[in-house]
Design a protein around this motif. Structure first.
Motif, PDB file in Angstrom:
ATOM      1  N   ALA A 131       0.818  -1.194  -0.128  1.00 28.64           N
ATOM      2  CA  ALA A 131       0.039   0.071  -0.056  1.00 28.64           C
ATOM      3  C   ALA A 131       1.038   1.211   0.094  1.00 28.64           C
ATOM      4  O   ALA A 131       0.658   2.338  -0.531  1.00 28.64           O
ATOM      5  CB  ALA A 131      -0.828  -0.096   1.213  1.00 28.64           C
ATOM      6  N   THR A 132       2.043   1.118   0.736  1.00 31.43           N
ATOM      7  CA  THR A 132       2.813   2.386   0.757  1.00 31.43           C
ATOM      8  C   THR A 132       3.513   2.594  -0.480  1.00 31.43           C
ATOM      9  O   THR A 132       3.786   3.563  -1.120  1.00 31.43           O
ATOM     10  CB  THR A 132       4.055   1.946   1.894  1.00 31.43           C
ATOM     11  OG1 THR A 132       3.245   2.006   3.214  1.00 31.43           O
ATOM     12  CG2 THR A 132       5.051   3.052   1.768  1.00 31.43           C
ATOM     13  N   MET A 133       3.876   1.362  -1.132  1.00 31.10           N
ATOM     14  CA  MET A 133       4.407   1.461  -2.427  1.00 31.10           C
ATOM     15  C   MET A 133       3.532   2.015  -3.589  1.00 31.10           C
ATOM     16  O   MET A 133       3.629   3.084  -4.399  1.00 31.10           O
ATOM     17  CB  MET A 133       5.110   0.354  -2.842  1.00 31.10           C
ATOM     18  CG  MET A 133       6.376  -0.071  -2.071  1.00 31.10           C
ATOM     19  SD  MET A 133       7.015  -1.545  -3.151  1.00 31.10           S
ATOM     20  CE  MET A 133       6.740  -2.703  -1.580  1.00 31.10           C
ATOM     21  N   ASP A 134       2.376   1.524  -3.384  1.00 34.32           N
ATOM     22  CA  ASP A 134       1.178   2.182  -4.471  1.00 34.32           C
ATOM     23  C   ASP A 134       0.943   3.478  -4.236  1.00 34.32           C
ATOM     24  O   ASP A 134       0.718   4.502  -5.146  1.00 34.32           O
ATOM     25  CB  ASP A 134      -0.122   1.167  -4.097  1.00 34.32           C
ATOM     26  CG  ASP A 134      -0.087  -0.215  -4.499  1.00 34.32           C
ATOM     27  OD1 ASP A 134       0.833  -0.549  -5.443  1.00 34.32           O
ATOM     28  OD2 ASP A 134      -0.908  -0.940  -4.225  1.00 34.32           O
ATOM     29  N   PHE A 135       0.851   4.073  -2.714  1.00 38.64           N
ATOM     30  CA  PHE A 135       0.658   5.543  -2.756  1.00 38.64           C
ATOM     31  C   PHE A 135       1.901   6.202  -3.226  1.00 38.64           C
ATOM     32  O   PHE A 135       1.593   7.377  -3.854  1.00 38.64           O
ATOM     33  CB  PHE A 135       0.579   5.767  -1.240  1.00 38.64           C
ATOM     34  CG  PHE A 135       0.380   7.170  -0.907  1.00 38.64           C
ATOM     35  CD1 PHE A 135      -0.820   7.993  -1.182  1.00 38.64           C
ATOM     36  CD2 PHE A 135       1.452   7.711  -0.122  1.00 38.64           C
ATOM     37  CE1 PHE A 135      -0.968   9.260  -0.612  1.00 38.64           C
ATOM     38  CE2 PHE A 135       1.426   9.152   0.062  1.00 38.64           C
ATOM     39  CZ  PHE A 135      -0.068   9.970  -0.008  1.00 38.64           C
ATOM     40  N   TYR A 136       3.206   6.047  -3.094  1.00 35.50           N
ATOM     41  CA  TYR A 136       4.121   6.536  -3.709  1.00 35.50           C
ATOM     42  C   TYR A 136       4.048   6.616  -5.233  1.00 35.50           C
ATOM     43  O   TYR A 136       4.608   7.649  -5.868  1.00 35.50           O
ATOM     44  CB  TYR A 136       5.521   5.878  -3.121  1.00 35.50           C
ATOM     45  CG  TYR A 136       6.637   6.407  -3.805  1.00 35.50           C
ATOM     46  CD1 TYR A 136       6.833   7.794  -3.400  1.00 35.50           C
ATOM     47  CD2 TYR A 136       7.510   5.830  -4.801  1.00 35.50           C
ATOM     48  CE1 TYR A 136       8.274   8.556  -3.819  1.00 35.50           C
ATOM     49  CE2 TYR A 136       8.626   6.668  -5.111  1.00 35.50           C
ATOM     50  CZ  TYR A 136       8.913   8.033  -4.916  1.00 35.50           C
ATOM     51  OH  TYR A 136      10.145   8.236  -5.434  1.00 35.50           O
ATOM     52  N   LEU A 137       3.876   5.546  -5.739  1.00 39.52           N
ATOM     53  CA  LEU A 137       3.747   5.387  -7.177  1.00 39.52           C
ATOM     54  C   LEU A 137       2.673   6.305  -7.618  1.00 39.52           C
ATOM     55  O   LEU A 137       2.864   7.010  -8.786  1.00 39.52           O
ATOM     56  CB  LEU A 137       3.395   3.778  -7.588  1.00 39.52           C
ATOM     57  CG  LEU A 137       4.500   2.839  -7.630  1.00 39.52           C
ATOM     58  CD1 LEU A 137       3.702   1.569  -8.296  1.00 39.52           C
ATOM     59  CD2 LEU A 137       5.256   3.416  -8.801  1.00 39.52           C
TER      60      LEU A 137
END
Length: 174
Positions: A131-137
């Motif tokens: 979820a953190t990586m998705d938000f950053y993406l």
């Protein structure tokens, strides 16, 4: 002699404008590479269940040898293997500052957002990391769209300002 100096001043100002133009293009390319890296990291964590040190090592091996991000990931892997009792967040921020802060064309806001990604990696469960990586993406894609949307006009502006600044200084000195 004076004319030669004026020509050199004009060329230097033009060169500065064209250099800024190239930096804008390079930033867009580096944001795209960073997006690819995070997508690969997401895949390594989700499908291979790799720990972050291993994932960063695998991803760095997929990048071109001269790529600034390859050097950053290799340095980050080295720091993660040593650990020194520091958290992943501290190591991540150190690697970003030492490698990308000086070697990349990313701006300060880009680097701070990348450090924000490092804050939330490693200690959460896989779902939260994804979820953190998705938000950053999402943030990265918005930044990339904005940068690419204004790229042509900003490049032209930098080039024109370089030429106009050079003419202004030359006229001032005449």
């Amino acid at each position: 002699m004076k004319q030669a100096g004026l020509i050199l001043i004009f060329c230097a100002c033009c060169g500065a404008g064209f250099r800024m133009s190239r930096l804008l293009t390079s930033r867009c390319a580096q944001l795209g590479t960073l997006k690819r890296i995070v997508i690969m990291l997401r895949g390594e964590v989700k499908h291979n269940h790799s720990d972050l040190t291993e994932a960063f090592a695998v991803i760095s091996g997929r990048l071109n040898p001269g790529d600034v991000f390859r050097g950053w990931l290799e340095f980050l892997c080295e720091l993660l293997r040593k650990r020194d009792g520091r958290t992943l967040q501290e190591l991540f921020e150190e690697s970003v500052e030492k490698k990308l802060g000086t070697d990349s064309d990313l701006n300060r806001a880009d680097l701070e957002k990348l450090c924000g990604l490092g804050e939330n990696l490693g200690y959460l469960d896989i779902g939260m990391q994804l979820a953190t990586m998705d938000f950053y993406l999402e943030q990265l894609e918005a930044d990339l769209r904005e940068a690419e949307g204004h790229l042509k006009e900003q490049k032209r502006l930098c080039q024109c300002l370089g030429v106009a600044g050079g003419l202004f200084v030359v006229l001032l000195l005449i």
